[in-house]
Design an enzyme around this catalytic site. Sequence first.
Site, PDB file in Angstrom:
ATOM      1  N   LYS A 227       8.032   0.545  -1.762  1.00 45.71           N
ATOM      2  CA  LYS A 227       7.315   0.974  -0.545  1.00 45.71           C
ATOM      3  C   LYS A 227       6.254  -0.097  -0.281  1.00 45.71           C
ATOM      4  CE  LYS A 227       4.052   2.875   1.020  1.00 45.71           C
ATOM      5  NZ  LYS A 227       3.143   2.128   1.927  1.00 45.71           N
TER       6      LYS A 227
ATOM      7  N   GLU B 281      -2.010  -1.991 -11.257  1.00 41.37           N
ATOM      8  CA  GLU B 281      -2.822  -3.202 -11.138  1.00 41.37           C
ATOM      9  C   GLU B 281      -3.760  -2.964  -9.972  1.00 41.37           C
ATOM     10  OE1 GLU B 281      -4.207  -6.319  -9.665  1.00 41.37           O
ATOM     11  OE2 GLU B 281      -2.174  -7.093  -9.372  1.00 41.37           O
TER      12      GLU B 281
ATOM     13  N   CYS C 226      -7.035  -9.786  -5.717  1.00 40.58           N
ATOM     14  CA  CYS C 226      -7.684  -8.944  -6.727  1.00 40.58           C
ATOM     15  C   CYS C 226      -8.351  -9.814  -7.787  1.00 40.58           C
ATOM     16  CB  CYS C 226      -6.667  -8.005  -7.355  1.00 40.58           C
ATOM     17  SG  CYS C 226      -5.170  -8.846  -7.885  1.00 40.58           S
TER      18      CYS C 226
ATOM     19  N   GLU D 238     -15.756  -4.098  -4.798  1.00 40.34           N
ATOM     20  CA  GLU D 238     -14.769  -5.093  -4.375  1.00 40.34           C
ATOM     21  C   GLU D 238     -14.792  -5.237  -2.849  1.00 40.34           C
ATOM     22  OE1 GLU D 238     -10.459  -4.252  -4.589  1.00 40.34           O
ATOM     23  OE2 GLU D 238     -10.291  -6.148  -5.667  1.00 40.34           O
TER      24      GLU D 238
END
Length: 481
Positions: free
Chosen positions: A177, A252, A286, A383
């Site tokens: 997906k 992750e 990331c 983040e």
Amino acid sequence: MSELEFFGHIIDNEEVESIDGKRFDVWNPYTREVWAQAAEGSAQDADRAITSARTAFDEGPWPRMGRNERAKMIHKLADLMEERTTEIATLDTKNMAKPFEQAKHDVARSVWNFRFFADHQRDHVGEVYPMDSGHHTYSEFGPAGVVAAISPWNFPLMMASWKIAPAIAWGNTCIIKPSEDTPSSVTYLGRLAVEAGFPPGVLNVLNGYGHPAGSSITGDDRVDRVTFTGSSTTGKMVMASAATHLAPVSLELGGKGANIVFEDADIDNAVYWAVEAIFRNAGQICLAGSRLFVHSSIYDDFMAKFKAAAEALPIGDPFDPNVKFAGALASKRHFEKVVSYVEGAKDLGGHFHTGGVATDGSWSVTPTIIDGLALDAAPYCEEIFGPVCIVNKFETEEEAVHLANDTRYGLNAMLFTENLSRAHRVASNLRAGTVWVNCFFIRDLRTPFGGVGDSGVGREGGNFSREFFTEPKAVVMQIRR
Ligand code: TXE
């Protein structure tokens, strides 16, 4: 409307519309235009995809075929990807404003993901232990079953290939997906798998939103493994959903990478990599080096060079070969998120060495370097996922390690020093899944990849992928009575 490209689901080797015919718009964030539409998957579409993958696993040839034959088919897919590099890279560039040269590089890395895992499963070595009792015991690595893979938009093809390649190489069937922001290249990959002669149901592509499309595959008890890359918040939901049927997860998640530059570093090298680490892919990585720590004795020199390098980055049309960094951000929603952190840093008294400007004509933020923020300020702790670097000074190695480790995340860190002992010592003391010394973003697929704390659960890569995507079994054989 009719001239828009369309990306359907790929289920049972057919590209199809959603059962209810729903579609969603796909944007080009650089031009800020809709250029395509994709099928908007519902729970019913997810059910179709799972049924297809389940049947292919339970009854189809894929898990039963020889390792060599499976490897050959995956290499065939990799060959097709290589041939269509321009077409695939064009899709990622249109879809998320990834500079075209970088998008081509991502295709090459995706091709390598398939080739590596095809060979890894073909050539892997099993273990046999002769036992004192007169038995031999050996390990067998059979496929786990149906894999649900959920991928993000920052490396649309590469992140998906990183999941699909080991999953199918080890004989599983898969439903991927892709992010609703970037459905195009993964759907194209699904088309190529059909062209490469994959049996139906081995690789299904389900387009749509996280909910209901994504949550319908993670929460279905016909799914045996869930692999996810995305935000830490969504990762927790995915884990909870997989836990309802005890499917192992590999997550992750986000990061807030520390980048430490010691006083004995090669400064030009450190500046080069500091730029790469936070401005490549417009900081939408990331692994970004979003927290930079520079020794006080070289601070001014370093900052002057870092600022100059950031300001020299050409920003603009991602198809322009000179534009290698800091194009538009991937979506309006994401642009607004990054801008809110930049504005927050202004309100919190951050000192902007450069950047902080939301540019007209696209959803771009200029390369931004800030210092002077408190250690509990949101732009420092959270983040941002954009071209925004928050810098701090340090005095001692202990302080640098403490600062680097003082975060909920722990995906990666970088350190720059010419002192060999310090390099090993600090690398060992950093709480992170990957540590780069005097470099960034270099990866060998045999090594573990993953994060600590809020950065994730589990490791993938080489044998770590084998452990996750198989159901390891011990067989004990009597040799003598
Ligand atoms: O992530 P989400 P978003 C970080 C980054 C970014 C933030 C938000 O900070 O700004 O996350 O991005 C699917 N069940 N990263 O909103 O929601 C979704 O459809 C199952 C870091 O895009 O995590 C998409 O395919 N799936 C990161 C994928 O999850 C669900 C990369 C990621 O979306 C779901 C991307 C659900 N309930 C963002 N909800 C990295 N680690 O590299 C959503 N999804």
